[in-house]
Design an enzyme around this catalytic site. Sequence first.
Site, PDB file in Angstrom:
ATOM      1  N   ASP A  76       0.860  -1.176   0.000  1.00 23.40           N
ATOM      2  CA  ASP A  76       0.000   0.000   0.000  1.00 23.40           C
ATOM      3  C   ASP A  76       0.901   1.231   0.000  1.00 23.40           C
ATOM      4  O   ASP A  76       2.061   1.170   0.435  1.00 23.40           O
ATOM      5  CB  ASP A  76      -0.886  -0.034   1.253  1.00 23.40           C
ATOM      6  CG  ASP A  76      -1.606   1.271   1.484  1.00 23.40           C
ATOM      7  OD1 ASP A  76      -2.350   1.707   0.593  1.00 23.40           O
ATOM      8  OD2 ASP A  76      -1.412   1.873   2.566  1.00 23.40           O
ATOM      9  N   ASP A  78      -0.207   5.076   0.723  1.00 27.55           N
ATOM     10  CA  ASP A  78      -0.455   6.143   1.693  1.00 27.55           C
ATOM     11  C   ASP A  78      -0.273   5.671   3.128  1.00 27.55           C
ATOM     12  O   ASP A  78      -0.927   4.725   3.583  1.00 27.55           O
ATOM     13  CB  ASP A  78      -1.872   6.692   1.523  1.00 27.55           C
ATOM     14  CG  ASP A  78      -2.095   7.315   0.149  1.00 27.55           C
ATOM     15  OD1 ASP A  78      -1.097   7.583  -0.551  1.00 27.55           O
ATOM     16  OD2 ASP A  78      -3.266   7.515  -0.222  1.00 27.55           O
TER      17      ASP A  78
END
Length: 323
Positions: A76, A78
Site C-alpha cells: 500500500d 499512503d
Amino acid sequence: MAALGWLTPRRHSASARSVLAGEASAEAARKTALAEAPHVTEPDLDLDTDFDVLLEEGEEAEFPVAGDDLAAAFFDLDNTVMQGAAIFHFGRGLYKREFFRRRELARFAWQQAWFRLAGVEDPEHMQDARDSALSIVKGHKVSELMAIGEEIYDEYMAERIWPGTRALAQAHLDAGQKVWLVTAAPVETATIIARRLGLTGALGTVAESVDGIYTGRLVGEPLHGPAKAEAVRALASAEGLDLERCAAYSDSHNDIPMLSLVGHPYAINPDTKLRKHARTNDWRLRDYRTGRKAVKVGVPAAAGVGAIAGGAAAAIALHRRRR
C-alpha cells in the site's frame, strides 16, 4: 508448480465494479511495467538503509526467500510507503500550476489535515478527493499529467518516503522478487512513484482516457478495499504467482481484504482496527512513526487544530506567492 493465485477464495465481498477496477488496474500495471522494463533507473533513495530492521521482533531471517520467482510483494502507498496521501500532494502540485482555484486548494488542505489527524483512510473523504481530482484533470492529456507528476514527486513526495518500509521493499527486490505498489491513487501517479523508488510497477485507480485525453470517468471504481484485493488477485494470476508465498504490507484496516489474500501479511504503521486484527491473526507488525505511542494513531502532540490551521496557512501562502 502451477500458479495458485486464481484459486484463492474471495474472503470479502467484491462488487462487479471492484472486480472491473482490479482487472483494469492489473492490465495497466503489467502493460506499463513491460514498456518500461528496458528503461529501469536507479531508485532515488539511498539504498544504504539499515536492513537490520527486517530482523526486529523475531522476524525469520530466511524471508523473503531468495530466488522464489512464484513470490512477489504488494505495498500500500499512503501512510505505508509514504507519509500522507499521494492524491493530496498531487493536488497541491496541480494548484501550484494553476489547474484550479484557491477555494479548491483549501478543500484539499482540509482533506489532508483530516487525513493526518485521523491517521486512517475514510472512504467518504477519499472519494470526495478523487471526485475533485477527476473533475480537475478532465480534458487534459495523460502525457501532460505524467510529466507534471514527475515534478510533483520531487517537490512534495520524495522526502516523505518511510525509510523502514523502503528497506522492506528493497529486501524483496534483492531476493529477486517483483514489488508492486497497490493504491487508490491514480495509476499514473503510482507508476511514477514506483519507478522513482526502483520498484517493479504499480496498481492504481484507472481513469478513463480516449485518444490520450482524460474523460473525467473511472474504469470501474477507485482501487480501494475489495478492489485492491481484486487487482492483486488478477495480477497474481497473470504473473503466475502463488499468493501463499507472496507478502502484502499496509497501514489500514481497509486493506484487510488484500492482506488476507497472501501468506505473509504485514501491518505497517497500523491504524487501531488493523493493529487489533493483526494481533488477533498473528500477523507481523512494524511501526516506523516516531515520537508516538504504538497504540495511538494521529499526529504528534500539539497538532489538533494547529494541523488544520497549518493546512489553511499553507494554502494562503501558496496563493500569495502566486500573486
